[in-house]
Scaffold this motif. Structure first.
Motif, PDB file in Angstrom:
ATOM      1  N   ASN A 247       0.873  -1.139   0.070  1.00  0.00           N
ATOM      2  CA  ASN A 247      -0.009   0.092  -0.049  1.00  0.00           C
ATOM      3  C   ASN A 247       0.860   1.383   0.122  1.00  0.00           C
ATOM      4  O   ASN A 247       0.429   2.119   0.717  1.00  0.00           O
ATOM      5  CB  ASN A 247      -0.931   0.063   1.375  1.00  0.00           C
ATOM      6  N   GLU A 248       1.784   1.324  -0.713  1.00  0.00           N
ATOM      7  CA  GLU A 248       2.671   2.516  -1.015  1.00  0.00           C
ATOM      8  C   GLU A 248       1.704   3.392  -2.013  1.00  0.00           C
ATOM      9  O   GLU A 248       1.605   3.019  -2.863  1.00  0.00           O
ATOM     10  CB  GLU A 248       4.200   2.071  -1.603  1.00  0.00           C
ATOM     11  N   PRO A 249       2.008   4.733  -1.517  1.00  0.00           N
ATOM     12  CA  PRO A 249       1.447   5.621  -2.591  1.00  0.00           C
ATOM     13  C   PRO A 249       1.885   5.735  -3.707  1.00  0.00           C
ATOM     14  O   PRO A 249       3.215   5.753  -3.830  1.00  0.00           O
ATOM     15  CB  PRO A 249       1.236   6.965  -1.927  1.00  0.00           C
ATOM     16  N   VAL A 250       1.241   5.965  -4.797  1.00  0.00           N
ATOM     17  CA  VAL A 250       1.886   6.319  -6.319  1.00  0.00           C
ATOM     18  C   VAL A 250       1.402   7.767  -6.703  1.00  0.00           C
ATOM     19  O   VAL A 250       0.274   8.102  -6.110  1.00  0.00           O
ATOM     20  CB  VAL A 250       1.286   5.068  -7.424  1.00  0.00           C
ATOM     21  N   TYR A 251       2.175   8.560  -7.475  1.00  0.00           N
ATOM     22  CA  TYR A 251       1.702   9.850  -7.703  1.00  0.00           C
ATOM     23  C   TYR A 251       1.657   9.829  -9.258  1.00  0.00           C
ATOM     24  O   TYR A 251       1.970   9.233  -9.957  1.00  0.00           O
ATOM     25  CB  TYR A 251       2.833  10.543  -7.313  1.00  0.00           C
TER      26      TYR A 251
ATOM     27  N   TRP B 214      -0.708  12.978  -5.301  1.00  0.00           N
ATOM     28  CA  TRP B 214      -1.203  11.545  -4.964  1.00  0.00           C
ATOM     29  C   TRP B 214      -2.185  10.850  -6.021  1.00  0.00           C
ATOM     30  O   TRP B 214      -3.106  11.741  -6.508  1.00  0.00           O
ATOM     31  CB  TRP B 214      -1.828  11.862  -3.631  1.00  0.00           C
TER      32      TRP B 214
ATOM     33  N   GLU C 145      -3.368   4.287  -3.668  1.00  0.00           N
ATOM     34  CA  GLU C 145      -2.337   3.328  -2.860  1.00  0.00           C
ATOM     35  C   GLU C 145      -2.830   1.909  -3.036  1.00  0.00           C
ATOM     36  O   GLU C 145      -3.557   1.437  -2.547  1.00  0.00           O
ATOM     37  CB  GLU C 145      -2.534   3.550  -1.214  1.00  0.00           C
TER      38      GLU C 145
ATOM     39  N   ASP D  51      -2.629  -2.033  -3.570  1.00  0.00           N
ATOM     40  CA  ASP D  51      -2.242  -3.127  -2.563  1.00  0.00           C
ATOM     41  C   ASP D  51      -0.560  -3.466  -2.510  1.00  0.00           C
ATOM     42  O   ASP D  51       0.150  -3.479  -1.558  1.00  0.00           O
ATOM     43  CB  ASP D  51      -3.038  -4.526  -2.483  1.00  0.00           C
TER      44      ASP D  51
ATOM     45  N   SER E  57       2.523  -2.424  -6.000  1.00  0.00           N
ATOM     46  CA  SER E  57       2.706  -1.988  -7.128  1.00  0.00           C
ATOM     47  C   SER E  57       4.113  -2.175  -7.540  1.00  0.00           C
ATOM     48  O   SER E  57       5.154  -2.270  -6.518  1.00  0.00           O
ATOM     49  CB  SER E  57       2.416  -0.485  -7.054  1.00  0.00           C
TER      50      SER E  57
END
Length: 103
Positions: A2-6, A12, A15, A17, A19
């Motif tokens: 669940n690392e954020p992607v931008y 933002w 997020e 599960d 990536s």
């Protein structure tokens, strides 16, 4: 997890599960909590937002994750081969790898 992607232009995006940002691949586990109408609408919006930024989302449910987990890796590997093949190429002798695969 669940690392954020931008977004490409910053800000933002989501997020997932799991990536792989360099290949723009998101993996989502669709468990029971995704079965409500509110959550389904949210998932559709998130997927559309990811697609608009060039991301591919692969969805897996309990049958795949718990019953047939061996089917997931080949599909992910195939997507990486198309989207970021350099990630699957072993580094040349004497060079440092650009990413480390954790198993």
């Amino acid at each position: 997890m669940n690392e954020p992607v931008y977004r490409d232009e910053s800000g933002w995006l989501a997020e997932p599960d799991l990536s792989l940002a360099e290949a723009k691949i998101a993996l989502e586990y669709q468990g029971e909590d995704h079965a409500t109408a509110k959550r389904m609408r949210s998932d559709i919006t998130r997927d559309r937002d990811l697609r608009s930024q060039g991301w591919l989302t692969l969805y897996y449910g309990p049958a795949e994750v718990f019953g047939r987990p061996w089917t997931i890796a080949p599909e992910v590997r195939a997507a990486v081969r198309v989207r970021a093949p350099h990630l699957l190429t072993p580094p040349r002798r004497g060079t440092r790898p650009i990413a480390r695969v954790v198993r």
